[in-house]
Design a protein around this motif. Sequence first.
Motif, PDB file in Angstrom:
ATOM      1  N   GLN A 351       0.741  -1.242   0.069  1.00  0.00           N
ATOM      2  CA  GLN A 351      -0.038  -0.120   0.019  1.00  0.00           C
ATOM      3  C   GLN A 351       0.815   1.357   0.009  1.00  0.00           C
ATOM      4  OE1 GLN A 351      -3.468   1.025   0.810  1.00  0.00           O
ATOM      5  NE2 GLN A 351      -4.615  -1.333   1.274  1.00  0.00           N
ATOM      6  N   GLU A 356      -1.145   2.471  -2.929  1.00  0.00           N
ATOM      7  CA  GLU A 356      -2.242   2.913  -2.361  1.00  0.00           C
ATOM      8  C   GLU A 356      -3.800   3.170  -3.301  1.00  0.00           C
ATOM      9  OE1 GLU A 356      -2.362   6.160   0.412  1.00  0.00           O
ATOM     10  OE2 GLU A 356      -4.542   6.049   1.056  1.00  0.00           O
ATOM     11  N   ALA A 359      -4.418  -0.452  -4.725  1.00  0.00           N
ATOM     12  CA  ALA A 359      -5.185  -1.112  -3.712  1.00  0.00           C
ATOM     13  C   ALA A 359      -6.632  -0.608  -3.562  1.00  0.00           C
ATOM     14  CB  ALA A 359      -4.623  -1.111  -2.428  1.00  0.00           C
ATOM     15  N   ASP A 360      -6.691   0.624  -3.725  1.00  0.00           N
ATOM     16  CA  ASP A 360      -8.297   1.198  -3.775  1.00  0.00           C
ATOM     17  C   ASP A 360      -8.931   0.788  -4.986  1.00  0.00           C
ATOM     18  OD1 ASP A 360      -9.892   3.544  -3.000  1.00  0.00           O
ATOM     19  OD2 ASP A 360      -9.667   4.039  -4.973  1.00  0.00           O
TER      20      ASP A 360
END
Length: 371
Positions: A351, A356, A359-360
């Motif tokens: 992440q 990040e 992953a989102d």
Amino acid sequence: MPNLVTVVYKLDDDPTAVEHAAQTIRAGGLVAFPTETVYGLGANATDADAVAKIYAAKQRALNDPLIVHCAPPDDDMAGPLNLRELIGNRAPFVLEELARQRIIGALSIAQRLRANALIGSFWPGPLTLVLPRGSRIPLNVTAGLDTVAVRMPAHPVALALIRRSGVPIAAPSANRFGHVSPTVARHVLDDLDGRIDVLLDGGPTPIGVESTVVDLTAYQPVILRPGGLGREDIERVIGKLGTLEQGSGGAGEHGAAQSSPGTLSKHYAPRAELRVASDTPHLLALHAECVARGLRPGLLVMAGQRDACAGLEPQFVLGKDLADAARNLYAGLRALDDDGVDVILVSAVEQAGIGEAIADRLRRGAAGRRD
Ligand code: TXA
Ligand code: MG
């Protein structure tokens, strides 16, 4: 419903392309263009009728606000790298110009300090700032909000288009609502052929996920959408960011409309079911489980997972690191969707930085499961 002939320009072989596209923007038409993140679907941000066409072409909900794209005020068009340096020294001037053009409204001292610092460090680049809305920006750009999202893209074609148009350009990603964002011209045509006037084909977009959206109107600035610029980079410049979950963010201040688009889980979903494994053994186990259930799985893998996944087809290789994975993620999702798989399997990513954002998008895609 729009029924247009979409003119496609390959930028390498047509010097008049950007000029025609700029004329189209000025005339109230729709132009899809490359940015460093993903392709955008642009219209004159100061023309409410032109902006309304964006929502119609995308079949996008009217409560989902758009990003206004700006070019630097300077006449001298340096390359994106030199431009970064130039703007580094002139952030206050950039901000002043946005205010003078009434794209943004009056800023508080805290907003001004933070905006200056972030613009100086990261524009042009994959960072969108939410600031008070200026009076020249119609309410259908901001979905009725008193704030406006602005960014200066680090892509020569996007910057040339904005400059030649002579107006700021409102642009969401150039996909139909609910699809993943386009990172090559082909994706734009797949979604919007016949619904837009012009498509500028500038090749694949270098970053591959959308810009990071930071709300500077919140008491403590907050990331509304992770993206191409990492949280760590932003915090290095303006200090610790709040989180939406803590309720410190703009969502509370401005009502649900602001953060709701990003929280629609199907926003980034492929057609196939998306499942995220915790590691390679889990990925292989999910694959076996799908096959046992009579489903056809497709794999999105990192280069380092290829040996473990050898012979499992179809598979799409994202690349060797997080930057590669971001760049290739949406193309991979579309490729496996086009292949007609029932389930797309992928391992979770680290992440940090752009991870990040990856992953989102994976989380949203997985939450959009249609089963
Ligand atoms: O990289 C990008 O940001 C691409 C390229 C084309 O620039 N654009 C893009 O636009 O991803 P779109 O419309 O797909 O996403 C815009 C995001 C949404 O999450 C929206 O909620 C947020 O920006 N946004 C826009 N205006 C806002 C506002 N006034 N307040 C809060 N969020 C806003
Ligand atoms: Mg979008």
